[in-house]
Design a protein around this motif. Structure first.
Motif, short mmCIF file in Angstrom:
data_model
loop_
_atom_site.label_atom_id
_atom_site.label_comp_id
_atom_site.label_asym_id
_atom_site.label_seq_id
_atom_site.Cartn_x
_atom_site.Cartn_y
_atom_site.Cartn_z
N GLY A 87 -3.34 7.83 -6.27
CA GLY A 87 -4.17 6.85 -7.66
C GLY A 87 -5.65 7.00 -8.66
O GLY A 87 -6.24 7.83 -8.03
N TYR A 88 -5.58 6.06 -8.30
CA TYR A 88 -7.51 5.60 -9.64
C TYR A 88 -7.12 4.08 -9.91
O TYR A 88 -6.82 4.00 -10.33
N TRP A 89 -8.37 3.44 -9.50
CA TRP A 89 -8.51 2.75 -9.62
C TRP A 89 -8.34 1.60 -11.08
O TRP A 89 -8.50 0.98 -10.62
N ALA A 90 -8.60 2.64 -11.87
CA ALA A 90 -8.96 2.08 -13.03
C ALA A 90 -7.03 2.26 -13.96
O ALA A 90 -7.62 2.21 -15.11
N SER A 91 -7.03 2.79 -13.31
CA SER A 91 -5.66 3.50 -13.58
C SER A 91 -4.24 2.11 -14.07
O SER A 91 -4.20 1.96 -12.69
N PRO A 92 -3.79 1.47 -14.68
CA PRO A 92 -2.77 0.77 -15.19
C PRO A 92 -1.34 0.80 -14.50
O PRO A 92 -0.68 0.37 -14.10
N LEU A 93 -1.44 2.14 -14.54
CA LEU A 93 -0.27 2.30 -13.93
C LEU A 93 -0.52 2.80 -12.72
O LEU A 93 0.60 2.75 -11.52
N ALA A 94 -1.14 3.40 -11.77
CA ALA A 94 -1.27 2.74 -10.10
C ALA A 94 -1.39 1.84 -9.95
O ALA A 94 -0.48 1.05 -9.04
N LEU A 95 -2.04 0.89 -10.81
CA LEU A 95 -1.68 -0.42 -10.71
C LEU A 95 -0.16 -0.99 -10.81
O LEU A 95 0.26 -1.88 -9.76
N ARG A 96 0.41 -0.79 -11.33
CA ARG A 96 1.99 -1.62 -11.87
C ARG A 96 2.46 -0.39 -9.72
O ARG A 96 3.21 -1.85 -9.40
N VAL A 97 2.00 0.62 -10.25
CA VAL A 97 2.66 1.16 -7.96
C VAL A 97 2.20 -0.14 -7.17
O VAL A 97 2.84 -0.18 -5.73
N LYS A 98 0.78 -0.05 -7.13
CA LYS A 98 0.48 -1.16 -6.08
C LYS A 98 1.10 -2.04 -6.38
O LYS A 98 1.46 -3.22 -5.09
N TRP A 99 1.18 -3.22 -7.36
CA TRP A 99 1.86 -4.10 -7.29
C TRP A 99 3.08 -4.05 -6.47
O TRP A 99 4.05 -5.38 -6.42
N ALA A 100 4.22 -3.04 -6.69
CA ALA A 100 5.14 -3.00 -6.49
C ALA A 100 5.69 -2.98 -4.98
O ALA A 100 6.21 -3.92 -4.56
N LEU A 101 4.75 -2.46 -4.42
CA LEU A 101 4.78 -1.97 -3.23
C LEU A 101 3.58 -3.31 -1.94
O LEU A 101 4.46 -4.32 -1.09
N LYS A 102 3.07 -4.54 -2.84
CA LYS A 102 2.54 -5.78 -2.47
C LYS A 102 4.11 -6.27 -2.84
O LYS A 102 3.88 -6.83 -1.69
N LEU A 103 4.69 -6.52 -3.51
CA LEU A 103 5.11 -7.75 -3.75
C LEU A 103 6.65 -7.23 -2.55
O LEU A 103 7.42 -8.13 -2.25
N LYS A 104 6.76 -5.68 -2.12
CA LYS A 104 7.71 -5.37 -1.47
C LYS A 104 7.78 -5.59 -0.11
O LYS A 104 7.78 -5.21 1.45
N GLU A 105 5.96 -5.89 0.47
CA GLU A 105 5.21 -5.67 1.46
C GLU A 105 5.34 -4.78 2.97
O GLU A 105 5.31 -5.07 4.08
N ILE A 106 5.39 -3.47 1.73
CA ILE A 106 5.08 -2.47 2.08
C ILE A 106 4.01 -1.55 3.00
O ILE A 106 2.91 -2.02 1.65
N GLU A 107 3.73 -1.35 4.06
CA GLU A 107 1.77 -0.56 3.98
C GLU A 107 1.96 0.49 3.86
O GLU A 107 3.88 1.50 3.87
N TYR A 108 0.99 1.14 3.12
CA TYR A 108 0.79 2.39 2.63
C TYR A 108 -0.56 3.09 2.96
O TYR A 108 -1.54 1.84 3.49
#
Length: 223
Positions: A10-31
């Motif tokens: 990802g890239y820190w300022a990418s809102p599209l990467a943020l989407r994925v971070k949010w999904a992984l966080k909600l799923k409690e997936i370590e990555y």
């Protein structure tokens, strides 16, 4: 999850990467998170996303998945707990429709307001407001598009509440009108302040500075 390898490019300022971070966080997936330099893309990114050569890319057990909305669906189908998409087929189809509307209508209009000047900028801002008002109609009186909890559409659109405000400040336009779209305005606040999501959001000051530099490059290129 034990023994699985999950990596996010990802890239820190990418809102599209943020989407994925949010999904992984909600799923409690370590990555493992890999920060990309978009001016000097890594061989890893070019290998895993040779078609578009952009972030985000999710790599699960060595298999890459590109495009943020597709990644969200992949995450939801792979890890069934804490579902993001509705279980009902019709509701699931509706969620996909509105996520598509966000990427096909809302985001391009906001970006056009950010990159253009004069009449074109105002035209794009008007279109963005109309599209966001349409999006508000899908929210209705619910706390989240997902109902009582954050779901697929919330993840797809929530970042706009931060990025659009930055566009407003830099480009001197009005995009999110609190008077004409009070429900959507309040919803943006709920999403961005949700504890499980808030910690993934980049600092506003840093994002503002980055966006100012990006805006100068874009407007210089178009002038």
């Amino acid at each position: 999850m034990s023994g699985e390898s999950v990596k996010l490019l990802g890239y820190w300022a990418s809102p599209l990467a943020l989407r994925v971070k949010w999904a992984l966080k909600l799923k409690e997936i370590e990555y493992q998170y890999v920060e990309e330099d978009l001016q000097n893309k890594s061989p890893l990114l070019l290998r895993y996303n040779p078609v578009h050569k952009k972030v985000p890319v999710l790599v699960h057990d060595g298999k890459p998945v590109a495009e943020s909305l597709i990644i969200l669906e992949y995450i939801d189908e792979t890890w069934k707990h804490n579902p993001i998409l509705p279980q009902d087929p019709y509701e699931r189809a509706q969620a996909r429709f509105w996520a598509g509307f966000i990427d096909e209508k809302c985001v391009p209009a906001i970006m056009s307001a950010f990159t253009n000047q004069g009449e074109e900028k105002e035209k794009a801002a008007k279109e963005a407001r109309e599209n966001l008002k349409t999006l508000e109609s899908a929210l209705g009186g619910k706390d989240f598009f997902g109902g009582e909890t954050v779901g697929f559409v919330d993840i797809a659109a929530g970042w706009i509440g931060l990025w659009a405000r930055i566009v407003e400040e830099i480009a001197d336009v009005n995009l999110i009108d609190a008077e004409t779209m009070p429900l959507l305005n309040a919803w943006f606040g709920r999403v961005l302040e949700a504890p499980v999501l808030k910690e993934c959001v980049p600092p506003r000051d840093k994002l503002l500075e980055h966006s100012r530099g990006f805006h100068k490059i874009l407007t210089a290129a178009s002038s």
